[in-house]
Structures are given as C-alpha cells and as structure tokens.
Design an enzyme around this catalytic site. Sequence first.
Site, short mmCIF file in Angstrom:
data_model
loop_
_atom_site.label_atom_id
_atom_site.label_comp_id
_atom_site.label_asym_id
_atom_site.label_seq_id
_atom_site.Cartn_x
_atom_site.Cartn_y
_atom_site.Cartn_z
N MET A 125 4.74 3.16 2.02
CA MET A 125 5.95 2.93 2.82
C MET A 125 6.37 4.20 3.55
O MET A 125 6.41 5.28 2.96
CB MET A 125 7.07 2.43 1.88
N GLU A 139 0.97 5.75 7.57
CA GLU A 139 2.39 6.02 7.25
C GLU A 139 2.90 7.20 8.06
O GLU A 139 4.03 7.20 8.52
CB GLU A 139 2.57 6.27 5.75
N GLY A 168 0.81 -1.21 0.00
CA GLY A 168 0.00 0.00 0.00
C GLY A 168 0.85 1.26 0.00
O GLY A 168 0.64 2.17 -0.80
N GLU A 174 4.10 -2.38 13.35
CA GLU A 174 2.89 -2.50 12.52
C GLU A 174 1.62 -2.65 13.36
O GLU A 174 0.61 -2.01 13.08
CB GLU A 174 3.03 -3.64 11.53
N1 PHE Z 1 5.83 -0.79 6.21
C1 PHE Z 1 4.79 -0.59 5.25
C2 PHE Z 1 3.56 -0.18 6.03
O1 PHE Z 1 3.09 -0.87 6.87
C3 PHE Z 1 4.43 -1.76 4.44
C4 PHE Z 1 5.47 -2.23 3.49
C5 PHE Z 1 6.22 -3.34 3.80
C6 PHE Z 1 5.65 -1.60 2.31
C7 PHE Z 1 7.17 -3.81 2.92
C8 PHE Z 1 6.58 -2.07 1.41
C9 PHE Z 1 7.34 -3.18 1.73
O2 PHE Z 1 3.03 0.85 5.86
ZN ZN Z 2 2.89 0.00 8.57
#
Ligand code: PHE
Ligand code: ZN
Length: 874
Positions: free
Chosen positions: A265, A300, A263, A322
């Site tokens: 980053m 984000e 989605g 997360e």
């Molecule tokens: N860390 C991101 C999120 O949770 C997700 C993500 C993981 C994006 C790995 C790209 C690759 O918002």
């Molecule tokens: Zn995240």
Amino acid sequence: MSTPSITRLADYRAPEFLIEKTYLSFDLNEAYTDVSSKLSIVSNPQSGKTSDLFLHGEQLELLSLAINDQPLSSADYQISREVLTIYNVPEQFVLHCKTRIYPDKNTALEGLYRSSGMYCTQCEAEGFRKITYYLDRPDVMSEFETVIIADDNAFSVMLSNGNCLSDSVVDGKRIVHWHDPFKKPSYLFALVAGNLDCLEDSFITQSGRNVLLQIYTEAKDSDKCDFAMQSLKKAMRWDEEVYGREYDLDRFMIVAVDDFNMGAMENKGLNIFNTSCVLAHPKSTTDAAFQRVESVVAHEYFHNWSGNRVTCRDWFQLSLKEGLTVYRDEEFSADMNSRAVKRIDGASFMRNVQFVEDAGPMAHPVRPDSYLEISNFYTMTIYEKGAEVVRMLANILGPENYRKGTDLYFERFDGQAVTCDDFVACMEETSGKDLHQFRLWYSQAGTPQLHISDSYDAERQQYHLHVRQHTPETPGQPLKQALHIPLKITLYGEQGAQDLIIEGKNYGEETVLDICREQQTIVFDNITEKPSPSLLREFSAPVKVDYDYQLQQLQQLILLDSDGFCRWDAVQNLMGRVLHEAIEGDSKEPTQDALIQSLKRLLQNFSAMDMGLLACLLDLPSEHYVASRYEKADPAAISQARTHLQHQLALALEPELLACYQALAGEVAGLSAEAMAARSLRNRALGYLMCIDKAIYRGLAEQQFFHAENMTDQFAALKAMVHAEHAHIEAQHALQAFYQQWQNDALVVNMWLQVQATKPWGDVLRDVRALLEHPAFDKRNPNKLRAVIAAFANQNFSQFHQLSGEAYQFLAEQIADIDQRNPQIAARLLTPLTHWHQFIAPYGQLMKAALDSLSQHELSKDVYEVLSKSLVES
Ligand code: PHE
Ligand code: ZN
C-alpha cells in the site's frame, strides 16, 4: 442480510464540506486505542449549501463530540451503522471527536489492526472510517498531523506519514509527532508502531536533495531487505529519467507486515508491504519472487505521483491511479530485465486471468459505473487491463507526445482529485489526436475479438487483410460499439519481413493499423508472395485474435519472428490446436509433428537464444485458457489432454531436454539476468523430463534439490518431484527435508504449502484438509489462505474440478468461515466458483450448488456482491 445499496458513478456529487486540516492523536493501550481527532471543516464553495454534516464511521465507539470546544448533546447528532449525522453545523468550525477502537479484535485487516504484535493501518479504500468519523472519500484532501502516544519502551518505532516533528517522553509516555505537508485523502493515511529493525540508505534526487530511505522489518527478517532497497533506488532514478518525477519528502519509509490483504500500500511517505512483496534473500527467495519484489516496490513508489500527488476523484476512477501505475511498473521491469519475457508474462496474465474475468459475471469496465463494495473492484480489469489501456495510449501517441501528456497531467492536477477523462484529455491536448472513440475502452467491458482473414492477389501483388471486430455481451451491456484497436503487424515472406506499403505510403517492416470500424480491409501493395502475418505484435491491444494460420506459417513465426510475444503466441496457437484436436477425439499427426519439430529446433539452438524467452516458449497453455476457448468446457478432458501433451513432448524431446539441462549446469549461479534466464530454461527442462518415469530423472531432481545454491533451483526440483506421481517416494523425503530446513521462514513455508495444494494427482482435497490442521497453517493470515485454499482452487484445475463436486463444497464452506473474519479475502476466494456457467454438466451445476449453499449463510457485503452477481441466470 438486508440488501446492500448500490453506489453509482452517475450519482457523484462534489462533497458538501471540506476538511482543511486533520489533527489526529492515537493513544495506544493494550486492550484498546483511543483516537482523538480535530478536523477544521469548511463548507465547500463548489457545492450547494447544506447545514447537516454526514461523516462516515463504522465499528466505532463514540466517546465525545464537540464543535468549536462546545460539547454536543445527543439531540445534536445521530449515529447509524455507517454514518454520523451532525445537525445544523456552521460554515466553518473545528470538530473535535473521540472514538475508541479495538485493533486486537480487528481480523478484517482494514483500519487499525495488529500483526505479529505490531500496530499497523490499512485505509484504502474505505478503511479510515474504522479509525474515526471522517469524510472518507478521495476527493476530500487534507493536511494531516498525527500524534502517537504509548507507554515508553512499548515500541521501538512509532511512525506516520511525512516528517517527524518531535519524539519525547512525558510522564512515562512516549509521544511522537508527525506532519505531512502534502494534502491527501484519508485512504493514504498510515500509522505503524512496533518493535522493528531498520535498514537505512539514502538517495540524492535529480535536484540534489538528500532523501532518507528506511525499510522496517521484524528483527528475524532484517537480512532480507537489501534487494528491496536496491529496487527502490532504481525505481526512484527511473521515475526521474523516464517521467521527470522527483520524490518530494525528506524521508521514504517501507514497513513489512505478515498479515496483509493485498500486496502493498502506497501510503504517503510510509508504504506498508506484505512481507511477501518486500523480503528477499537468494537462499530463500525464487527468481520469480525477486522480480515481484522489484516490481511491487517500484509500483508503490511510483504511486507517489500517480495516485498520491494526483489522486482519484471517486473510486470509479480507481484505474486512473492503478492502470497508470501498473503500466509504469511494467515498463520499469521491462527496462530492468528481459523486455520480451516481461511482455509475454503480461500477455499471458491478461489471457489467463483478465479475459476470464471479463467473460464472467463480475465483468466490468476499466471505469465501472456501479458497485456494492469497492473492495471487490481491485481487479485484473482495473489494474492490468487499465495498464493495457494506458499502454495503447502511449503507443498511439508515441513516446514524445505521451511524455508531454503525462507532464501536463502531473502539472495541471497536482494536489487534486481527478478522473480518467482528465487523463485522456491531457493526452488529447498534447498530441492533437482525437481520442473520442478511444475513450470507449474505459466504459465498455468485455474482451474484443478480432476475426482476421486475408487474401493474396498474385497478379496485382496485393495482399488484403480483412479485420472484423466484435465484443461479446457482458452483464448490463448487451450492445457494444466498435473500439479503436491498435493492431501492430509485420508481414513475413520467404526472405523475411516485407515493406508495408498502404495507399502509396511505405511504413517500413512494422506498422500499427488503427482498427476503428466493425469491419475494415487493409490493402498492402508490392507484396511478392503470400506472407505469414505476424499479428498483434508486442500484444499491442488487450484483444483476442482469431486468424486461421497454416501449420507452416506458425512454424515460420516460431522460428523467425523478431517479436518475442508473437513467437510465444504462435507456439501457444499450435499447442492449443493439438489440445483441441485431442479434446475432440480427433488428434492429427501433422499438428503434433509441427509442434515437436519447432520445439526441437529451438532446443537444439538454445545457447544462441534468449533463454528466458525459450523457457516461455516451452510453456503449455493453462487449463483456464483452454477452457475459455469453449462455450462449455469439459474440465476432465482438458486436464487429460494437457497432461498427455506434456508427456508426449517430454518423450519426443527427451534428448534435447536432457542435453539442455546438462549443458546449463554451470551457468545458473548468481542473480544476473543471464543466470536467471538459464535457471528458468533448465528448470523447465527438468519439469518436462520428470514427466517421464525414469530413475535417472528422479535422480537428477533429487540431486538438484539437495545441492541447490538458491531457492529457484531447490524449489523447482521439489515441485518437479511432488508433482510427478512416479516420484512420490523421493517427494515425501524432499518435502520433509524442506520443511525441516525452512520451518522458521514463513514465506518459504507458504511455498511448501502451495506445492502440495497444487499437486495434480492423488487425493489432494484430503491433503489440503490436512494442511489446514498443520501447525504451519494459520487461518487468520491471508498469505496462508492464499498458499493453501486459493492455490488449490485457482491453480489445481484437475483436482478442483472433481466429478463429486466435493472440492466446490469445500471451498464454499471455507469461504463461509473466512467471511466471519476477513470479508475481503473471502470474496476473492469465491472467484473460481463464479465461472460455473463455463463448464459442462455436471460440473457447472455442482459449482452452482456450492454457491447456493453459501447463500444460506449470513454474509458480508463483499461476498454478497460476488455471490449475487454470479447467481444471476444469463
Ligand atoms: N493500492 C494498493 C496498490 O495498488 C493496493 C491495495 C488496495 C492495498 C487496497 C490494500 C488495500 O498498490
Ligand atoms: Zn497500486
């Protein structure tokens, strides 16, 4: 392939070296990019002495290597497929390394790659090692400086994390220099270069600092950023007010890219977004998509504290950032929109998707203890179940102690890489609560089940609630311990909610029972009649509850419960019973009548209700959820029963549905919460009416389609027509018109693809194959793969589960092909097949056969892990 090696939490060791400063320079050329890095490396005082340095690196062409300006010879180092070993390094030195990479050939969309001409990066979790040799692990945090060099005029924007120090042109080359003052792990690094438009705004923080906000997109999308900008500002304010968290840099940037595996980053100061999670315009975006943009932008942004300032020690702790950030974004959305609807959506997602994952071969704890490929662990369990675990903590502690806990957490660990346990310890410390047993939620996989029964003693006026908990076996965890489960309840009598008196203490009308033992009985005093228990209010724990309600108890809860989730759950329960009886060939009139009477009463009073909630109440349980209730499910019987029930409800409620549809015609304009709620209810009514083969309903749908003022209404009408067999002529016409109108808007075209891939009747596999050949399809773009292949496999239950097994084979073939280009997406597409053991013969066997045929191919680590785990016989 050779068997990939397992990474285990138990093997965690602190890094032997640290990187204090990271200086990167990117020379962007048409055919390749040269990356030069200067790393200030010191041996880690916290770890034992070693003199060999191991750096991660994959798919890199090494151009040169020097230590303290002394070039290394080939005897000084060794390169393997994944590691660069440099022998005998000093305790402190500067490593200078030059590598060449090929972003144009990067189809995995990890590392530095190109999307619609623009350069962009994706480094989480382990993508930075495809850019240069590095200690690519989250507990190595470094201060980054980045220089981007390209032909002058090649790109209008050249971005990296932090603040821009300089932007100049020398000898026809543009050189842009960035500096991020906050130490960060390599997974948060980002770079973007492209020809992009920018929407600018600003935000004054609570301490009075001015922050520049920028959203970058391709020119054609520059009119679709306003909503994301407003969402960003709301999120920034909310995080100050609710968590006391202020933004720290002078600039916050978002870039939208077409080709993105996930989605979005949270790279420090430079978030990169899938266009689907940032672009929005009333004409072309549905309400559901608006809400997704709002929540992903917030998600984000919130990572700036929960993830970036305080990050994860290792990837086993992924849910530390997360789970916490999803909980934060869910609460933000609940505050911005209808809390009840948000909670029902969350609970429904847990049941339909996470519970299924938790019962399958990939089941893992919120903090896993091993993996082959970390990319496979960006799961519903890490994200959504992780968020439920934080929510339980917040509820157990209460708002004040929870806030004290997060304050302590952010203060104590600012600038550090820590563990889930560190988080819980803060909660324990500020509240004084013993969370020893609660910690099991992090280490134990599987969905706990609460078996609840009761008895009423009229003479003593006592009500007894007997609760037994049981968590089924999951791979590698045969034995489970009792968990600490917060069970929120209310008892309804004829006169409404009763006071809850337990052991002499009056808890008022609602309380949370701490279920901690395998079996326990709670005794309520002064109960004057046998009540209807309203259980697991607000979905207070991610568990399954089984309690044998009487029909009239369910009806009472549906009409009167003050908790939206419990009302919805009661309808789901009743619908589930009707479906179950039909599947068993034992349909009972009273059950169906109870359901119809309840829904009828709700619909007759629709104008007095939260219409968004009523729309949720009308939803049938998904086929996946129904299937998960069986030891072995018969997919054809489930689809048939569900379609039949939908039809029955439409016929029985026809006048009410029509009245509701017509009454709401005037209330569905604009983006207010009320308008969205009215639209969702009205479109749900239309969906039901279109189950009835009548020209008048086809007419309504057509009318709505051609006159809609917004995408929610236009698309709902399109879907209602496409999914109704009797409307196939109108549907063809509408599909054509829709494509004509929207062919230049990729996100809308994806909806057009998806509505066809999810059609429940006809030869959809044939249609799907044809869609793959359509000019609008692009097999390299993840959103397109999701719109066609994932939609077909995950959201078209009846068509995917065909007796021929052809659809299973189709999916396996597609995965083998996609895996050559993009292993992360390929592995994700595999999920529906991994649940083969849930289905009766011949479905289960045919699914397994498809997996077997896939195992004949040369596979990525990603697909190999999912495949091998799902082929284990249990
Ligand atoms: N860390 C991101 C999120 O949770 C997700 C993500 C993981 C994006 C790995 C790209 C690759 O918002
Ligand atoms: Zn995240």
